[in-house]
Design a protein around this motif. Sequence first.
Motif, short mmCIF file in Angstrom:
data_model
loop_
_atom_site.label_atom_id
_atom_site.label_comp_id
_atom_site.label_asym_id
_atom_site.label_seq_id
_atom_site.Cartn_x
_atom_site.Cartn_y
_atom_site.Cartn_z
N SER A 183 3.39 -7.83 -6.35
CA SER A 183 2.69 -8.54 -7.43
C SER A 183 3.03 -8.02 -8.83
N SER A 184 3.84 -6.99 -8.90
CA SER A 184 4.19 -6.38 -10.18
C SER A 184 2.97 -5.92 -10.96
N THR A 185 1.92 -5.59 -10.25
CA THR A 185 0.76 -4.99 -10.90
C THR A 185 0.79 -3.48 -10.67
N ASN A 186 -0.02 -2.77 -11.43
CA ASN A 186 -0.04 -1.32 -11.31
C ASN A 186 -0.85 -0.88 -10.09
N PHE A 187 -0.52 0.25 -9.54
CA PHE A 187 -1.31 0.86 -8.48
C PHE A 187 -1.53 2.33 -8.81
N GLU A 188 -2.54 2.87 -8.18
CA GLU A 188 -2.83 4.30 -8.25
C GLU A 188 -3.27 4.74 -6.85
N SER A 189 -2.62 5.76 -6.34
CA SER A 189 -2.94 6.27 -5.01
C SER A 189 -3.28 7.75 -5.08
N TRP A 190 -4.19 8.15 -4.18
CA TRP A 190 -4.61 9.54 -4.09
C TRP A 190 -4.33 10.08 -2.70
N GLY A 191 -3.94 11.33 -2.63
CA GLY A 191 -3.81 12.00 -1.35
C GLY A 191 -5.18 12.36 -0.80
N GLN A 227 0.84 -1.19 0.00
CA GLN A 227 0.00 0.00 0.00
C GLN A 227 0.88 1.25 0.00
N VAL A 228 0.57 2.17 -0.87
CA VAL A 228 1.31 3.42 -0.98
C VAL A 228 0.48 4.54 -0.37
N GLN A 229 1.06 5.25 0.56
CA GLN A 229 0.37 6.37 1.20
C GLN A 229 0.95 7.68 0.70
N SER A 269 7.49 -0.87 -6.34
CA SER A 269 8.62 -1.17 -7.20
C SER A 269 9.10 0.07 -7.93
N SER A 270 8.18 0.82 -8.48
CA SER A 270 8.56 2.00 -9.24
C SER A 270 7.38 2.96 -9.32
N ILE A 271 7.69 4.19 -9.62
CA ILE A 271 6.67 5.22 -9.84
C ILE A 271 6.68 5.61 -11.31
N ASN A 272 5.53 5.58 -11.94
CA ASN A 272 5.41 5.93 -13.35
C ASN A 272 5.10 7.41 -13.54
N ASN A 290 -1.65 12.65 -6.88
CA ASN A 290 -1.90 11.35 -7.50
C ASN A 290 -0.57 10.71 -7.88
N VAL A 291 -0.43 9.44 -7.55
CA VAL A 291 0.78 8.70 -7.91
C VAL A 291 0.38 7.38 -8.56
N ARG A 292 1.01 7.06 -9.67
CA ARG A 292 0.80 5.78 -10.35
C ARG A 292 2.13 5.05 -10.46
N GLY A 293 2.09 3.75 -10.27
CA GLY A 293 3.33 3.00 -10.35
C GLY A 293 3.09 1.51 -10.38
N ARG A 294 4.14 0.76 -10.02
CA ARG A 294 4.08 -0.69 -10.01
C ARG A 294 4.27 -1.17 -8.58
N ARG A 295 3.45 -2.14 -8.19
CA ARG A 295 3.57 -2.71 -6.86
C ARG A 295 4.82 -3.57 -6.78
#
Length: 121
Positions: free
Chosen positions: A104-112, A1-3, A29-32, A96-101
């Motif tokens: 699981s190497s899946t994408n995530f999207e987090s909001w403040g 989980q990305v905060q 893993s990374s931020i896109n 807003n941040v988008r990246g890779r978990r």
Amino acid sequence: QVQLGESGGGLVQAGGSLRLSCAASGRYSSINSMGWYRQAPGKQRELVALSITGGGTNYADSVKGRFTISRDNDKNTVYLQMNSLKPEDTAVYYCNVRGRRLSSSTNFESWGQGTQVTVSS
């Protein structure tokens, strides 16, 4: 989980400046991309500025020349410098941040949580 932790909103007179900050924490893993959106009362959320990792930046036409997005990748932090603020910039601003978990190497999207920016005339 990305905060995401945002700061920097407030009340300012027209023509003034504010700087918003958003720090990402957690395991990934990374931020896109890292960016800022805003939502004014009765309106849809809209993109304000976007920073693409390894790429460029995009701005809404309404803020070009006044707002600047920047990043400190060592601190996983994105900033939005807002100059020459106008009353129509009044809104809740969301990071807003988008990246890779990592797991699981899946994408995530987090909001403040959002920070209020109010520009008085």
